[in-house]
Design a protein around this motif. Structure first.
Motif, PDB file in Angstrom:
ATOM      1  N   ARG A 130      39.106  24.751  43.714  1.00 37.26           N
ATOM      2  CA  ARG A 130      39.961  25.722  43.044  1.00 37.26           C
ATOM      3  C   ARG A 130      40.983  24.915  42.279  1.00 37.26           C
ATOM      4  O   ARG A 130      41.403  23.859  42.724  1.00 37.26           O
ATOM      5  CB  ARG A 130      40.688  26.603  44.054  1.00 37.26           C
ATOM      6  N   GLU A 131      41.395  25.440  41.144  1.00 40.63           N
ATOM      7  CA  GLU A 131      42.407  24.722  40.379  1.00 40.63           C
ATOM      8  C   GLU A 131      43.775  25.042  40.974  1.00 40.63           C
ATOM      9  O   GLU A 131      44.089  26.191  41.251  1.00 40.63           O
ATOM     10  CB  GLU A 131      42.341  25.127  38.910  1.00 40.63           C
ATOM     11  N   PRO A 132      44.611  24.011  41.188  1.00 40.06           N
ATOM     12  CA  PRO A 132      45.935  24.243  41.774  1.00 40.06           C
ATOM     13  C   PRO A 132      46.864  24.857  40.738  1.00 40.06           C
ATOM     14  O   PRO A 132      46.599  24.783  39.537  1.00 40.06           O
ATOM     15  CB  PRO A 132      46.397  22.834  42.120  1.00 40.06           C
ATOM     16  N   THR A 133      47.932  25.496  41.219  1.00 39.49           N
ATOM     17  CA  THR A 133      48.935  25.982  40.270  1.00 39.49           C
ATOM     18  C   THR A 133      50.114  25.025  40.204  1.00 39.49           C
ATOM     19  O   THR A 133      51.032  25.242  39.431  1.00 39.49           O
ATOM     20  CB  THR A 133      49.417  27.390  40.671  1.00 39.49           C
ATOM     21  N   GLY A 134      50.083  23.974  41.008  1.00 45.14           N
ATOM     22  CA  GLY A 134      51.146  22.982  40.918  1.00 45.14           C
ATOM     23  C   GLY A 134      50.895  21.839  41.883  1.00 45.14           C
ATOM     24  O   GLY A 134      50.100  21.948  42.804  1.00 45.14           O
ATOM     25  N   ASP A 162      53.307  18.067  47.069  1.00 47.31           N
ATOM     26  CA  ASP A 162      53.859  19.342  46.623  1.00 47.31           C
ATOM     27  C   ASP A 162      52.787  20.283  46.069  1.00 47.31           C
ATOM     28  O   ASP A 162      52.992  20.948  45.061  1.00 47.31           O
ATOM     29  CB  ASP A 162      54.931  19.085  45.558  1.00 47.31           C
ATOM     30  N   LEU A 163      51.651  20.305  46.731  1.00 49.96           N
ATOM     31  CA  LEU A 163      50.517  21.099  46.248  1.00 49.96           C
ATOM     32  C   LEU A 163      50.813  22.591  46.361  1.00 49.96           C
ATOM     33  O   LEU A 163      51.309  23.064  47.386  1.00 49.96           O
ATOM     34  CB  LEU A 163      49.276  20.770  47.066  1.00 49.96           C
ATOM     35  N   GLU A 164      50.514  23.288  45.286  1.00 48.94           N
ATOM     36  CA  GLU A 164      50.748  24.730  45.253  1.00 48.94           C
ATOM     37  C   GLU A 164      49.496  25.442  44.782  1.00 48.94           C
ATOM     38  O   GLU A 164      48.864  25.006  43.818  1.00 48.94           O
ATOM     39  CB  GLU A 164      51.849  25.055  44.234  1.00 48.94           C
ATOM     40  N   LYS A 165      49.144  26.510  45.459  1.00 44.37           N
ATOM     41  CA  LYS A 165      48.086  27.371  44.938  1.00 44.37           C
ATOM     42  C   LYS A 165      48.567  28.803  45.089  1.00 44.37           C
ATOM     43  O   LYS A 165      48.652  29.337  46.187  1.00 44.37           O
ATOM     44  CB  LYS A 165      46.770  27.161  45.714  1.00 44.37           C
ATOM     45  N   TYR A 166      48.915  29.404  43.978  1.00 49.68           N
ATOM     46  CA  TYR A 166      49.318  30.806  43.967  1.00 49.68           C
ATOM     47  C   TYR A 166      48.195  31.614  43.370  1.00 49.68           C
ATOM     48  O   TYR A 166      47.531  31.184  42.441  1.00 49.68           O
ATOM     49  CB  TYR A 166      50.563  31.022  43.084  1.00 49.68           C
ATOM     50  N   TYR A 167      47.988  32.784  43.936  1.00 49.48           N
ATOM     51  CA  TYR A 167      47.085  33.732  43.292  1.00 49.48           C
ATOM     52  C   TYR A 167      47.947  34.809  42.683  1.00 49.48           C
ATOM     53  O   TYR A 167      48.961  35.191  43.252  1.00 49.48           O
ATOM     54  CB  TYR A 167      46.131  34.353  44.303  1.00 49.48           C
TER      55      TYR A 167
END
Lengths: 339, 443
Positions: B70-74, B10-15
């Protein structure tokens, strides 16, 4: 950081470029003169000789209005006449308005200018590059804080800032006994101290570091997005590793070129400060130009000789800057990188 | 089946845009760009998992987030049992040694101020492996292994060609004996002939050293050549994942099918084949479509129960509806074209717009509904027009977000097998849907 490879590049570029050789030659002459001034100078640069004031350089003539009063028939007559001032071998570049030897003064003046130029630029580079690369590499708040501060510095006219700082700190300078005189190698009539104008060095560095910070930040900003920086981080390289190994070397070329321009600018700033009488230096190109300014119409050489010395130094340093740039940038094909 | 080496959950990366201090003070709403939006998969030991997708679908962000560049957001990533995002100190160092990345750009991935030898030994230097003499020897061996010669060790990157540089980049990734390498489009910047050489090198080294690859690319043939399994990404999500041959021979997701269709084939049939490319552009990840993110371009849009139109007709109506909803139809301009300044002749307006929007006949019932919507539009009532169409033509695809079920070859499409909660949601939606009679709302 200097690999054999780099040295090879430096050498091959030097053999190729006539201008690089010229630059090195000019700077070598100036350095040599500055170091051995007490041995080379024909006179004590501070010795006044009012009888021999305003003597022109060899090969030039000058006339001087001389006013004499004579007793003719019991009356005082004031006679104005033009007198030709004779040049003399003892003062090949002439003397100034107090009869001091211009050649000797210019030789000794090189010491001040070079000391201020080299120390001032070095401090400015270290300071500016540290701040700029930190700001550019980390970005965000750190960048904002550092660069706004730099902008504030930039907003002050440099000369005003320098004068204000000197006013604040006074004219501290360090007198280092000149080993040539001390050891009796040079004549004891020569000035016995080398004056290291500490305040002036600190001030020119503080006035100029901002330029390095701005350039270094811009470079760091573009370098940090390169894939080799990502690669280094993915291998586990620390920030310090990435900065020292990748960001710094790849930012250095424009900084180096800027440094050569800034050495020249700093020499000029020192001259301005001396010219205005703020540096406390009594033996400097700028100070001599200030002195000679009043006599430009009659005794042009007093200001011109140290002025030419400044031009020579600046040109020499810039030529060396070009050489370094060409030799240290292996990416520029045919300019100095290996074939 | 071998054990997973890397598990992505469930990897998330939001900018976030509008996220500066000033924006927060002025109360501007921060906007999320969903580069990677809930991706789950695993990479098994010794395999090559290919990740394909159009440009901008989040492949590279996925790779960089997975490597913790990059640090993930979730979400989370597990590497051989260790949670990557929670590692620090020596554990993190160990991860940095065991997992490497090879980058896409042969020009910017190598430091122009370092020689090939320095570049290859950099990971060794960072982790303090060996003396400088030993490291140099290792670099010479590696240069040989990747098909360059050891005496090129003192050359700078600009003295190599693109393919040679990628070999150096690969040698760098191999230097510290990793188990897992992320290959981020390693050949997409190379000539086709050079691509094949580099791909073969990658495959040889994998066999020789038991490497596990995550291979990112947008070129399907390249992925087919090297991958054991393939994951297809669209708008930050994985829409289908499965064994390479199954994906290529029996694609399940309409997006995968369309992608495969768009590859030109060397075949005599090719002459007459009308290439059904995907319509439209990738929607912005700032504002992804509701439900299935592919529905705006999907050639297999699901119709609501009770409706069974030809796909082209249904899509035509759906697109017309989208135009009305987005306010893309200029009513004033249309009236001007009709030439009725008093705006009384609604039928002329209907005919004019109907003609412009549809080039085919519609079945009677649909003709009636569409005309009714246009009549509402003629009165300037966009809301009613949209509602009329929405009521009859809303698709489950826009209401239900499909998921990726468990299994060897799952796909995130409502046409195929779906996880239980998605199936339940769909049943509820269908129960809720009541097909209105054509033109019902006007009576």
């Amino acid at each position: 950081m200097i690999s054999p490879r780099t040295l090879r590049n430096l050498r091959s570029e030097l053999s190729r470029s006539l201008l690089a050789k010229l630059g090195i030659a000019i700077l070598a002459v100036i350095l040599f003169t500055a170091v051995f001034a007490p041995l080379l100078a024909p006179h004590d640069p501070t010795e006044q000789d009012l009888d021999n004031a305003n003597i022109p350089p060899l090969g030039f003539t000058a006339t001087e209005n001389q006013t004499t009063s004579q007793m003719v028939d019991g009356e005082v007559q004031i006679v104005e006449e033009e007198v030709v001032v004779n040049t003399t071998v003892a003062h090949p570049l002439g003397t100034d308005s107090l009869g001091r030897d211009v050649l000797s003064r210019t030789m000794f003046g090189a010491r001040t200018s070079l000391l201020v130029g080299l120390f001032g630029t070095s401090i400015a580079v270290v300071l500016g590059v540290t701040v700029g690369i930190t700001a550019g590499y980390y970005g965000g708040r750190i960048d904002d804080a550092l660069m706004r501060f730099a902008d504030v510095m930039l907003a002050f006219p440099s000369l005003v800032l320098a004068i204000a700082l000197i006013g604040l700190w006074g004219q501290a300078s360090l007198r280092i006994p000149d080993p040539l005189v001390e050891l009796g190698i040079a004549s004891s009539e020569m000035p016995s101290d080398i004056v290291l104008p500490g305040t002036v060095i600190a001030v020119v560095a503080l006035v100029n570091w901002v330029w390095f910070a701005r350039v270094a930040r811009g470079e760091a900003l573009s370098v940090r997005d390169q894939e080799y920086v990502k690669a280094a981080r993915s291998m586990g390289g620390s920030d310090l590793h990435v900065i020292l190994r990748h960001v710094l070397p790849n930012s250095l070329t424009p900084i180096l070129v800027l440094a050569t321009i800034q050495v020249a600018a700093i020499i000029l700033l020192e001259s301005s400060l001396s010219f205005l009488g703020f540096s406390g230096a009594q033996l400097s190109w700028g100070f001599d130009i200030a002195q000679g300014r009043d006599y430009l119409s009659s005794s042009w050489w007093i200001a011109t000789v140290p002025g030419l010395a400044i031009v020579a130094a600046v040109v020499g340093i810039n030529l060396i800057g070009d050489w370094l740039r060409d030799a240290l940038d292996p990416g520029i094909e045919g300019q100095g990188g290996a074939p | 089946m071998t054990d997973p080496l890397v598990t992505v959950d469930d990897l998330e990366k939001y900018y976030y845009e509008n996220d500066t201090l000033l924006d927060r003070l002025t109360g501007a709403e921060r906007e999320a760009v969903r580069a990677v939006d809930g991706v789950s998969f695993e990479v098994r030991e010794g395999e090559t998992l290919g990740v394909v997708g159009e440009s901008g679908c989040g492949k590279s962000t996925l790779a960089e987030t997975l490597m913790r560049l990059r640090e993930p957001t979730g979400g989370s990533v597990t590497f051989d049992g260790d949670p990557v995002f929670d590692l620090s100190g020596t554990d993190m160092n160990a991860f940095r040694r065991r997992a490497q990345v090879m980058f896409q750009d042969p020009f910017s991935s190598l430091d122009p101020r370092m020689t090939a030898g320095e570049i290859i030994t950099e990971p060794l230097a960072i982790h303090g492996v060996g003396t400088s003499g030993e490291r140099r020897e290792r670099a010479e061996t590696l240069l040989d292994e990747v098909g360059l010669s050891a005496d090129q060790i003192d050359r700078y990157p600009h003295e190599f060609s693109g393919g040679q540089r990628q070999r150096i980049g690969f040698a760098r990734a191999l230097a510290i004996d990793p188990e897992f390498i992320v290959l981020d489009e390693p050949v997409s910047a190379l000539d086709v002939s050079v691509q094949a050489q580099v791909l073969n090198l990658l495959a040889d080294m994998q066999a020789e050293r038991d490497l596990t690859y995550l291979f990112i690319a947008h070129d399907l043939s390249v992925v087919r050549h090297i991958s054991d399994r393939v994951a297809v990404m669209y708008l930050g999500e994985i829409v289908e994942i499965g064994p390479t041959e199954e994906i290529f021979e029996d694609p399940k997701h309409p997006y995968t099918k369309a992608l495969l269709e768009s590859v030109p084939r060397a075949d005599t049939d090719e002459r007459d084949r009308t290439v059904e490319t995907i319509r439209g552009d990738v929607p912005s990840p700032r504002n992804p479509p509701s439900g299935c993110s592919f529905r705006t371009r999907c050639p297999e849009l699901i119709q609501p129960p009770g409706l069974d139109l030809p796909q082209a007709t249904f899509r035509g109506i759906s697109e017309f509806r989208t135009r009305i909803e987005n306010g893309d139809i200029d009513v004033d301009l249309r009236w001007e074209q009709v030439g009725d300044p008093d705006r009384e002749d609604r039928e002329a307006f209907v005919d004019s717009l109907r003609e412009e929007a549809f080039d085919t006949e519609l079945p009677d019932a649909e003709e009636e509904t569409v005309s009714e919507a246009i009549r509402a539009l003629a009165d300037g009532d966009r809301e009613t027009a949209a509602a009329t169409l929405r009521e009859r033509y809303r698709s489950p695809c826009e209401a239900i977000d499909p998921g990726l079920p468990a299994g060897e070859h799952p796909s995130a499409c409502l046409l195929n097998e779906q996880p239980e909660d998605v199936e339940t949601a769909r049943e509820e939606w269908e129960a809720d849907y009541e097909a209105p009679e054509a033109g019902a709302s006007s009576r």
